[in-house]
Design a protein around this motif. Structure first.
Motif, short mmCIF file in Angstrom:
data_model
loop_
_atom_site.label_atom_id
_atom_site.label_comp_id
_atom_site.label_asym_id
_atom_site.label_seq_id
_atom_site.Cartn_x
_atom_site.Cartn_y
_atom_site.Cartn_z
N ASN A 142 -4.91 -1.43 -8.30
CA ASN A 142 -5.91 -0.83 -9.27
C ASN A 142 -6.39 -1.99 -10.21
O ASN A 142 -5.54 -2.49 -10.93
CB ASN A 142 -5.15 0.30 -10.16
N ARG A 143 -7.47 -2.65 -9.69
CA ARG A 143 -7.61 -4.00 -10.52
C ARG A 143 -8.39 -3.45 -11.57
O ARG A 143 -9.18 -2.62 -11.61
CB ARG A 143 -8.70 -4.62 -9.62
N GLY A 144 -8.13 -4.42 -12.49
CA GLY A 144 -8.74 -4.08 -13.86
C GLY A 144 -9.79 -5.21 -14.43
O GLY A 144 -10.36 -6.04 -13.32
N GLY A 145 -9.90 -5.38 -15.58
CA GLY A 145 -10.96 -6.49 -16.23
C GLY A 145 -12.18 -6.24 -15.88
O GLY A 145 -12.69 -5.18 -15.71
N ASP A 146 -13.07 -7.11 -16.18
CA ASP A 146 -14.49 -7.03 -15.99
C ASP A 146 -15.13 -6.83 -14.97
O ASP A 146 -16.46 -5.95 -14.96
CB ASP A 146 -15.12 -8.41 -16.80
N TRP A 147 -15.04 -7.32 -13.71
CA TRP A 147 -15.71 -7.30 -12.76
C TRP A 147 -15.59 -5.88 -11.76
O TRP A 147 -16.72 -5.57 -11.67
CB TRP A 147 -15.23 -8.37 -11.60
N TYR A 148 -14.47 -5.54 -11.81
CA TYR A 148 -14.23 -4.06 -11.20
C TYR A 148 -14.97 -3.10 -11.84
O TYR A 148 -14.45 -3.02 -13.18
CB TYR A 148 -12.75 -4.11 -10.74
N LYS A 149 -15.53 -2.13 -11.16
CA LYS A 149 -15.80 -0.95 -12.09
C LYS A 149 -15.12 0.44 -11.52
O LYS A 149 -15.10 1.34 -12.34
CB LYS A 149 -17.59 -0.57 -11.76
N ARG A 150 -14.52 0.17 -10.38
CA ARG A 150 -14.12 1.46 -9.75
C ARG A 150 -12.55 1.02 -9.25
O ARG A 150 -12.74 0.39 -8.13
CB ARG A 150 -14.79 2.23 -8.87
N PRO A 151 -11.50 1.22 -9.98
CA PRO A 151 -10.43 0.87 -9.04
C PRO A 151 -10.12 1.65 -7.84
O PRO A 151 -10.46 2.87 -7.96
CB PRO A 151 -9.19 1.03 -10.23
N ALA A 152 -9.55 1.04 -6.91
CA ALA A 152 -9.48 1.89 -5.50
C ALA A 152 -8.45 2.97 -5.53
O ALA A 152 -8.33 3.73 -4.75
CB ALA A 152 -9.15 0.87 -4.55
N GLY A 153 -7.35 2.62 -6.35
CA GLY A 153 -6.34 3.66 -6.49
C GLY A 153 -5.38 3.65 -5.02
O GLY A 153 -4.73 4.69 -4.91
N HIS A 154 -5.63 2.73 -4.46
CA HIS A 154 -4.77 2.41 -3.15
C HIS A 154 -4.80 1.10 -2.73
O HIS A 154 -5.87 0.39 -2.97
CB HIS A 154 -5.61 3.45 -2.03
N VAL A 155 -3.83 0.73 -1.95
CA VAL A 155 -3.77 -0.53 -1.28
C VAL A 155 -3.38 -0.51 -0.09
O VAL A 155 -2.32 0.16 0.18
CB VAL A 155 -3.16 -1.72 -2.18
N ASP A 156 -3.99 -0.88 1.12
CA ASP A 156 -3.55 -1.06 2.57
C ASP A 156 -2.25 -1.97 2.56
O ASP A 156 -2.32 -3.15 1.82
CB ASP A 156 -4.64 -1.22 3.30
N LEU A 157 -1.30 -1.73 3.34
CA LEU A 157 -0.06 -2.65 3.57
C LEU A 157 -0.66 -4.08 3.61
O LEU A 157 -0.14 -4.79 3.14
CB LEU A 157 0.57 -2.17 4.65
N CYS A 158 -1.62 -4.04 4.57
CA CYS A 158 -2.03 -5.48 4.96
C CYS A 158 -3.03 -6.08 3.97
O CYS A 158 -3.50 -7.28 4.19
CB CYS A 158 -2.71 -5.58 6.55
N ASN A 159 -3.46 -5.45 2.86
CA ASN A 159 -4.25 -6.16 1.83
C ASN A 159 -3.50 -6.64 0.66
O ASN A 159 -3.96 -7.27 -0.21
CB ASN A 159 -5.25 -5.13 1.45
N VAL A 160 -2.14 -6.35 0.92
CA VAL A 160 -1.12 -6.72 -0.28
C VAL A 160 -1.03 -8.19 0.02
O VAL A 160 -0.48 -8.72 1.22
CB VAL A 160 0.15 -6.02 -0.39
N GLN A 161 -1.20 -9.02 -1.07
CA GLN A 161 -1.17 -10.51 -0.92
C GLN A 161 0.12 -11.00 -1.37
O GLN A 161 0.32 -10.78 -2.69
CB GLN A 161 -2.44 -11.40 -1.33
N ILE A 162 1.07 -11.42 -0.69
CA ILE A 162 2.33 -11.98 -1.41
C ILE A 162 2.06 -13.55 -1.89
O ILE A 162 1.95 -14.40 -0.99
CB ILE A 162 3.72 -12.02 -0.34
N PRO A 163 2.14 -13.93 -2.98
CA PRO A 163 1.86 -15.17 -3.50
C PRO A 163 2.64 -16.10 -3.03
O PRO A 163 3.99 -16.21 -2.78
CB PRO A 163 1.97 -14.95 -4.91
N VAL A 164 2.04 -17.33 -2.60
CA VAL A 164 3.09 -18.42 -1.99
C VAL A 164 2.33 -19.57 -2.71
O VAL A 164 1.33 -19.81 -3.10
CB VAL A 164 2.65 -18.65 -0.45
#
Lengths: 323, 323
Positions: free
Chosen positions: A296-318
């Protein structure tokens, strides 16, 4: 040793599509114009609640939120243009990882080539001449498409819907599926996943030919082939390779093959030549917050949070650090 | 006019991971070896029932199973290395498509550049110098993130689980989401989707800067930005571009920008210079069979059918023909 290309944090920020040129004036002039009404459905301009992005959260990470991959589980694929860093996952494929370590230490891969690059799918390396002999490594291993959940494996479950597995989540830093009925687990074919090529018979893979996912997650491969790890850094060195024009993206001429200088285990590389990576742990409250920031992305750019994230769309920071 | 790179049918065949070198003897010798038993879970060798693959099904296609995109909805992005063919979807974004046609016919894009290539995400083009003036095209359009379901739009629903939309399926050849509560629909951000870059305000997009998805489907963008079509051919020309090393994958130096010779509407290109593509219709029994072939793959290679296919993992076959 700096990487030719670092793996950036891919997270969409609120300024993701803000053209960098906008700051020099165009955006202002665009905003100042009066707009003729169009027939489309108008989205309300109410901004979403401001909330931390993945990048914001990473800035708050404590040393205990990061882990350093074990050099015994870290491969350096050395290409002419730079280094690809792969983390092996022995808990998911102990026999294949052991065999790959042997192949690496035999120098099996040194001087071989990437022989395949199929758009939106995989790159793959192999011995183009089929001349390499195995020394200590084994030919053909029984499959490790799934394994019984081993001791010491964490599992931070993602409760978001997934069509390919009864349960999905993160185990010891890797995106994984689980089946509680059989108490088995397996690595998911997300972008950057590294797997063991095989023929139709399940025991024809041994690690001599590996592939890396460079496209939309081909999750239909899950539980059909042994996955041994994932790329932590250097993906662009693989994803931008010219696509092969033969069937399945194989290069058609030997001179199109992309030479591999070597594959080495980080443990065998002098400290000064190593790439020092920190990877965000996946079994922490911080990671849970990072997943939520991507769900659920916030801030100015997103207008509609997805309410969901696919397993492979989760980015693990490195991140890379100097030592 | 032949394409520099055609978009191949990405479907995984049962010989997907069969190394092409295997046929020269290695596979036979591997198979002949006796295999030491390993500790992993052994997958039964029972072959799945043989069933037609996507490629098999495409061979049975009748002329009525194919459609030819309307030249008024077809863009040719001409790069130095070849042509990218984009199909616009006016039913999903009528105002933006109309504006893009005007921009194209004004020559707006000719001589501009691809200014961004972010790994596992998007490439994007824009006017790097911000000097282009609009003539007949409009600056800033109201968003078409979703539209009311228009007359004449087909919808062949995919009943597979999806986390990003109440309903998903295929409308007039495009992967789409639907919300029956609001009677709205929108194009999904699958690999190759083409969208309209914007700033934080929803009406700051007009088509002067477009992006193409080159990575794992960023579905969190759905309903947050206007999608206008998808790439039918030439994806490798975009997906293999060097990644930008600036923030968000922007190129840092002007000389890194990738020149665009032009964007033209196929309708404005002499017949002899057109790329003639056939696209499998998505509202036919054949397409339903193709989806099933991708949901539950048969044959020798796969051991476990997925029983599911993600919207963005469904490949819609495209072929080029001579005219």
């Amino acid at each position: 040793m700096p990487l030719q290309h670092q793996v950036p944090d891919q997270t969409v920020s609120r300024s993701q599509f803000l053209c960098r040129y906008a700051s020099t004036g165009l955006a202002t002039s665009l905003l100042a114009m009066s707009i003729a009404a169009q027939a489309a459905i108008v989205v309300p301009e109410n901004p979403l609640k401001a909330k931390p992005s993945t990048a914001d959260l990473v800035k708050t990470a404590q040393p205990s939120d990061w882990r350093q991959p074990d050099p015994e589980n870290t491969l350096y694929l050395e290409l002419e243009k730079g280094r690809v860093v792969i983390e092996l996952a022995p808990l998911f494929a102990p026999n294949h990882v052991e065999n790959i370590r042997k192949l690496v230490r035999e120098g099996y891969f040194d001087g071989l080539a990437i022989v395949r690059s199929q758009d939106n799918y995989v790159v793959q390396w192999a011995d183009p001449d089929e001349k390499r002999e195995l020394k200590t490594a084994k030919k053909n291993l029984d499959p490790e498409f799934t394994v019984s959940v081993p001791k010491g494996m964490t599992f931070n479950r993602l409760f978001d819907t997934d069509g390919y597995a009864p349960q999905v989540g993160f185990s010891n830093g890797f995106a994984a599926g689980r089946d509680p009925k059989t108490n088995t687990t397996w690595l998911a074919h997300c972008y950057g996943a590294v797997g063991v090529s095989r023929d139709s018979a399940v025991n024809t893979g041994d690690g001599t030919s590996l592939y890396v996912v460079i496209g939309n997650a081909p999750r239909q491969l899950d539980r059909n082939i042994t996955v041994v790890g994932r790329v932590l850094a250097g993906m662009p060195l693989l994803s931008t390779l010219p696509r092969g024009t033969g069937a399945l993206g194989f290069y058609e001429k030997p001179e199109q093959n992309v030479p591999m200088k070597s594959i080495r285990l980080a443990a065998d590389v002098p400290e000064a030549e190593r790439t020092h990576l920190d990877v965000i742990r996946t079994d922490t409250p911080l990671f849970k917050a990072i997943v939520e920031a991507q769900r659920n992305r916030g801030g100015d750019w997103y207008k509609r949070p997805a309410g969901h994230v696919d397993l492979c769309n989760v980015q693990i920071p490195v991140r890379e650090h100097n030592k």
